[in-house]
Design a protein around this motif. Structure first.
Motif, PDB file in Angstrom:
ATOM      1  N   ALA A   1       0.834  -1.213   0.000  1.00 43.01           N
ATOM      2  CA  ALA A   1       0.000   0.000   0.000  1.00 43.01           C
ATOM      3  C   ALA A   1       0.865   1.259   0.000  1.00 43.01           C
ATOM      4  CB  ALA A   1      -0.929  -0.002   1.206  1.00 43.01           C
ATOM      5  N   ASP A   2       1.968   1.231   0.755  1.00 42.46           N
ATOM      6  CA  ASP A   2       2.877   2.383   0.770  1.00 42.46           C
ATOM      7  C   ASP A   2       3.399   2.670  -0.631  1.00 42.46           C
ATOM      8  OD1 ASP A   2       2.714   2.630   3.572  1.00 42.46           O
ATOM      9  OD2 ASP A   2       4.425   1.280   3.859  1.00 42.46           O
ATOM     10  N   VAL A   3       3.823   1.634  -1.300  1.00 41.13           N
ATOM     11  CA  VAL A   3       4.393   1.785  -2.638  1.00 41.13           C
ATOM     12  C   VAL A   3       3.319   2.165  -3.641  1.00 41.13           C
ATOM     13  CG1 VAL A   3       5.659   0.611  -4.471  1.00 41.13           C
ATOM     14  CG2 VAL A   3       6.288   0.227  -2.092  1.00 41.13           C
ATOM     15  N   ALA A   4       2.120   1.608  -3.505  1.00 46.88           N
ATOM     16  CA  ALA A   4       1.024   1.903  -4.437  1.00 46.88           C
ATOM     17  C   ALA A   4       0.616   3.370  -4.374  1.00 46.88           C
ATOM     18  CB  ALA A   4      -0.170   1.009  -4.135  1.00 46.88           C
ATOM     19  N   ASP A   5       0.779   4.010  -3.211  1.00 46.54           N
ATOM     20  CA  ASP A   5       0.376   5.403  -3.043  1.00 46.54           C
ATOM     21  C   ASP A   5       1.421   6.405  -3.525  1.00 46.54           C
ATOM     22  OD1 ASP A   5      -2.051   4.633  -1.986  1.00 46.54           O
ATOM     23  OD2 ASP A   5      -1.375   4.808   0.104  1.00 46.54           O
ATOM     24  N   LEU A   6       2.560   5.924  -3.940  1.00 46.83           N
ATOM     25  CA  LEU A   6       3.600   6.822  -4.436  1.00 46.83           C
ATOM     26  C   LEU A   6       3.263   7.323  -5.832  1.00 46.83           C
ATOM     27  CD1 LEU A   6       6.848   4.898  -3.442  1.00 46.83           C
ATOM     28  CD2 LEU A   6       5.965   6.991  -2.398  1.00 46.83           C
ATOM     29  N   ASP A   7       3.834   8.472  -6.158  1.00 51.44           N
ATOM     30  CA  ASP A   7       3.776   8.969  -7.529  1.00 51.44           C
ATOM     31  C   ASP A   7       4.339   7.867  -8.428  1.00 51.44           C
ATOM     32  OD1 ASP A   7       5.777  10.336  -9.682  1.00 51.44           O
ATOM     33  OD2 ASP A   7       3.928  11.502  -9.468  1.00 51.44           O
ATOM     34  N   PRO A   8       3.724   7.594  -9.579  1.00 55.86           N
ATOM     35  CA  PRO A   8       4.182   6.489 -10.439  1.00 55.86           C
ATOM     36  C   PRO A   8       5.667   6.554 -10.795  1.00 55.86           C
ATOM     37  CG  PRO A   8       2.069   7.283 -11.192  1.00 55.86           C
ATOM     38  CD  PRO A   8       2.516   8.218 -10.102  1.00 55.86           C
TER      39      PRO A   8
END
Length: 89
Positions: free
Chosen positions: A66-73
Motif C-alpha cells: 500500500a505504501d508503494v502503491a500510493d507513491l507517484d508512479p
C-alpha cells in the motif's frame, strides 16, 4: 604524491562505498570484509555512510504494498528499480 592513502590505510573511501551493500548482505569474501572493517574503524565518513545504508535498508524493509502503491508512479518505478536491480560486483 598520488593523493591515495598508504597501502596500510586500506581501501579508499570511494572503493569502500561501492562495497557497502555487499558488506551489509554479508556477501564479501573474508579478506575484503576484513579490509572494509579496518577502513571503517579509521574513517568516520564511511561509518556514517554505512549507518545511512542500514537506515535505508531498515526503512525499505518496512514498506508495504500500500505504501508503494500510493507513491507517484515515477517515484514508485525508480524506487522499485533501485531496490530490485542487481548490484555490480
Amino acid at each position: 604524491m598520488t593523493g591515495r592513502p598508504p597501502a596500510s590505510a586500506g581501501r579508499r573511501c570511494i572503493e569502500l562505498v561501492e562495497l557497502l551493500t555487499a558488506y551489509l548482505d554479508d556477501a564479501l569474501d573474508a579478506q575484503t570484509r576484513r579490509d572494509v572493517e579496518e577502513h571503517l574503524r579509521g574513517c568516520a565518513g564511511c561509518r556514517a555512510a554505512l549507518a545511512q545504508w542500514r537506515a535505508v535498508a531498515g526503512l525499505a524493509g518496512r514498506l508495504t504494498a500500500a505504501d508503494v502503491a500510493d507513491l507517484d508512479p515515477y517515484v514508485r518505478e525508480r524506487l522499485l528499480a533501485t531496490l530490485t536491480s542487481p548490484r555490480r560486483r
